[in-house]
Design a protein around this motif. Structure first.
Motif, PDB file in Angstrom:
ATOM      1  N   GLY A   1       0.693  -1.233   0.126  1.00  0.00           N
ATOM      2  CA  GLY A   1      -0.179   0.098  -0.090  1.00  0.00           C
ATOM      3  C   GLY A   1       0.767   1.018   0.026  1.00  0.00           C
ATOM      4  N   GLY A   2       0.563   2.234   0.919  1.00  0.00           N
ATOM      5  CA  GLY A   2       1.418   3.442   1.085  1.00  0.00           C
ATOM      6  C   GLY A   2       2.841   3.259   1.660  1.00  0.00           C
ATOM      7  N   ILE A   3       3.617   4.256   1.351  1.00  0.00           N
ATOM      8  CA  ILE A   3       5.021   4.143   1.960  1.00  0.00           C
ATOM      9  C   ILE A   3       5.479   5.438   2.408  1.00  0.00           C
ATOM     10  N   THR A   4       5.789   5.575   3.571  1.00  0.00           N
ATOM     11  CA  THR A   4       6.264   6.801   4.275  1.00  0.00           C
ATOM     12  C   THR A   4       7.639   6.555   4.934  1.00  0.00           C
TER      13      THR A   4
ATOM     14  N   ALA B   1       9.455   9.893  -0.485  1.00  0.00           N
ATOM     15  CA  ALA B   1       8.907   8.340  -0.544  1.00  0.00           C
ATOM     16  C   ALA B   1       8.899   7.990  -2.079  1.00  0.00           C
ATOM     17  N   ASP B   2       8.787   8.786  -2.898  1.00  0.00           N
ATOM     18  CA  ASP B   2       8.857   8.533  -4.377  1.00  0.00           C
ATOM     19  C   ASP B   2      10.183   8.005  -4.656  1.00  0.00           C
TER      20      ASP B   2
ATOM     21  N   GLN C   1       7.482  -0.782  -5.475  1.00  0.00           N
ATOM     22  CA  GLN C   1       6.092  -0.089  -5.643  1.00  0.00           C
ATOM     23  C   GLN C   1       5.035  -0.625  -5.175  1.00  0.00           C
ATOM     24  N   PRO C   2       4.180   0.155  -4.714  1.00  0.00           N
ATOM     25  CA  PRO C   2       2.506  -0.052  -4.301  1.00  0.00           C
ATOM     26  C   PRO C   2       1.868  -0.916  -5.409  1.00  0.00           C
TER      27      PRO C   2
ATOM     28  N   HIS D   1      -4.715  -2.986   5.945  1.00  0.00           N
ATOM     29  CA  HIS D   1      -5.941  -2.463   5.661  1.00  0.00           C
ATOM     30  C   HIS D   1      -6.920  -3.403   5.124  1.00  0.00           C
TER      31      HIS D   1
ATOM     32  N   THR E   1      -4.558  -4.350   1.664  1.00  0.00           N
ATOM     33  CA  THR E   1      -3.057  -3.620   1.397  1.00  0.00           C
ATOM     34  C   THR E   1      -2.322  -3.343   2.556  1.00  0.00           C
TER      35      THR E   1
ATOM     36  N   ASP F   1       0.492  -1.033   4.343  1.00  0.00           N
ATOM     37  CA  ASP F   1       1.458   0.242   4.355  1.00  0.00           C
ATOM     38  C   ASP F   1       2.767  -0.057   4.979  1.00  0.00           C
TER      39      ASP F   1
END
Length: 257
Positions: free
Chosen positions: A5-8, A17-18, A27-28, A66, A71, A73
């Motif tokens: 999922g998300g990356i922080t 993060a990108d 990659q998500p 989640h 997903t 994170d």
């Protein structure tokens, strides 16, 4: 299977993060696997190593699942640490050899134990090249903001030598050929143009020979190594002499059960 999922990113990473997703190829949307996360961490360490940030601390500090989207994170924490520059003064050492001899590149820690190990490795390498008197010291310094660490190895190679002979004296129980089989130090020959010698090799050879005698009952064995330069008046030629004092062999007098 769940998807990434998300990356922080937390900490002083020097990456967004990108950027992390691009460097780590994490990659998500891709399937969540342990191997994929491990490879992502390895790619990040390689990225920081190329940037000479050998002390970068990289870890995954949190995972949040989640169920509605199936997903996971990921929260990364990265402290990129200072730029570490390692140089050698007084000798020509390639970067590939420097990374091989100085273990801070592999351990990602800059401390005195690893720097001293690198110093010994550099000295042994130079001695194996015929610079038997080589001395290596190091100096470490950092700037006031702790953003840069400089490590300089200073080398005094000395004169180049050839190991002309290895002489073993005082051995009676074992013949010379058997003892030589346990030695790394070797005189010059058609395979070794300068011979093979370093102080560490000689110390290890002495210990190996002592163990050979001890395993055969010579508990009081003593071996005195001597290194003589300008052997028989020839400048630059050395000889290693091992004086062995075997002592008495201890035997089993009786066995009672």
């Amino acid at each position: 299977p769940a998807r990434i999922g998300g990356i922080t990113v937390a900490g002083d990473a020097g990456l967004s993060a990108d950027d992390l997703i691009r460097v780590a190829k994490f990659q998500p949307g891709k399937t969540v696997t342990g191997a994929r996360a491990t490879k992502a961490l390895q790619r990040l360490r390689k990225h920081y190593s190329k940037a000479k940030r050998l002390e970068a601390q990289i870890s995954i500090i949190d995972r949040t699942y989640h169920a509605d989207s199936n997903t996971l994170d990921y929260a990364f924490k990265i402290e990129q640490g200072p730029v570490v520059k390692v140089e050698v003064s007084g000798a020509s050492i390639s970067q590939s050899k420097l990374k091989k001899f100085v273990p801070i590149f592999e351990e990602h820690v800059v401390d005195d134990d690893l720097l001293n190990e690198g110093r010994r490795n550099l000295r042994d390498y130079l001695q194996s090249q015929g610079y038997f008197d080589a001395q290596v010291r190091y100096r470490r310094s950092s700037d006031s903001q702790q953003t840069r660490t400089d490590v300089v190895y200073t080398v005094k190679k000395g004169e180049k030598h050839d190991l002309a002979a290895v002489i073993i004296e005082g051995n009676h129980y074992f013949n010379t050929a058997l003892i030589r089989e346990r030695m790394q130090v070797e005189p010059q020959g058609w395979l070794l143009s300068h011979g093979r010698y370093s102080q560490e090799m000689l110390d290890q050879d002495v210990e190996n020979i002592k163990n050979l005698y001890r395993e055969n009952g010579f508990e009081q064995v003593e071996i005195k190594p001597q290194v003589q330069d300008d052997y028989r008046g020839h400048m630059g030629e050395m000889v290693v002499r091992l004086q062995i004092q075997e002592g008495q062999q201890t035997r089993v007098a009786s066995l009672k059960i």
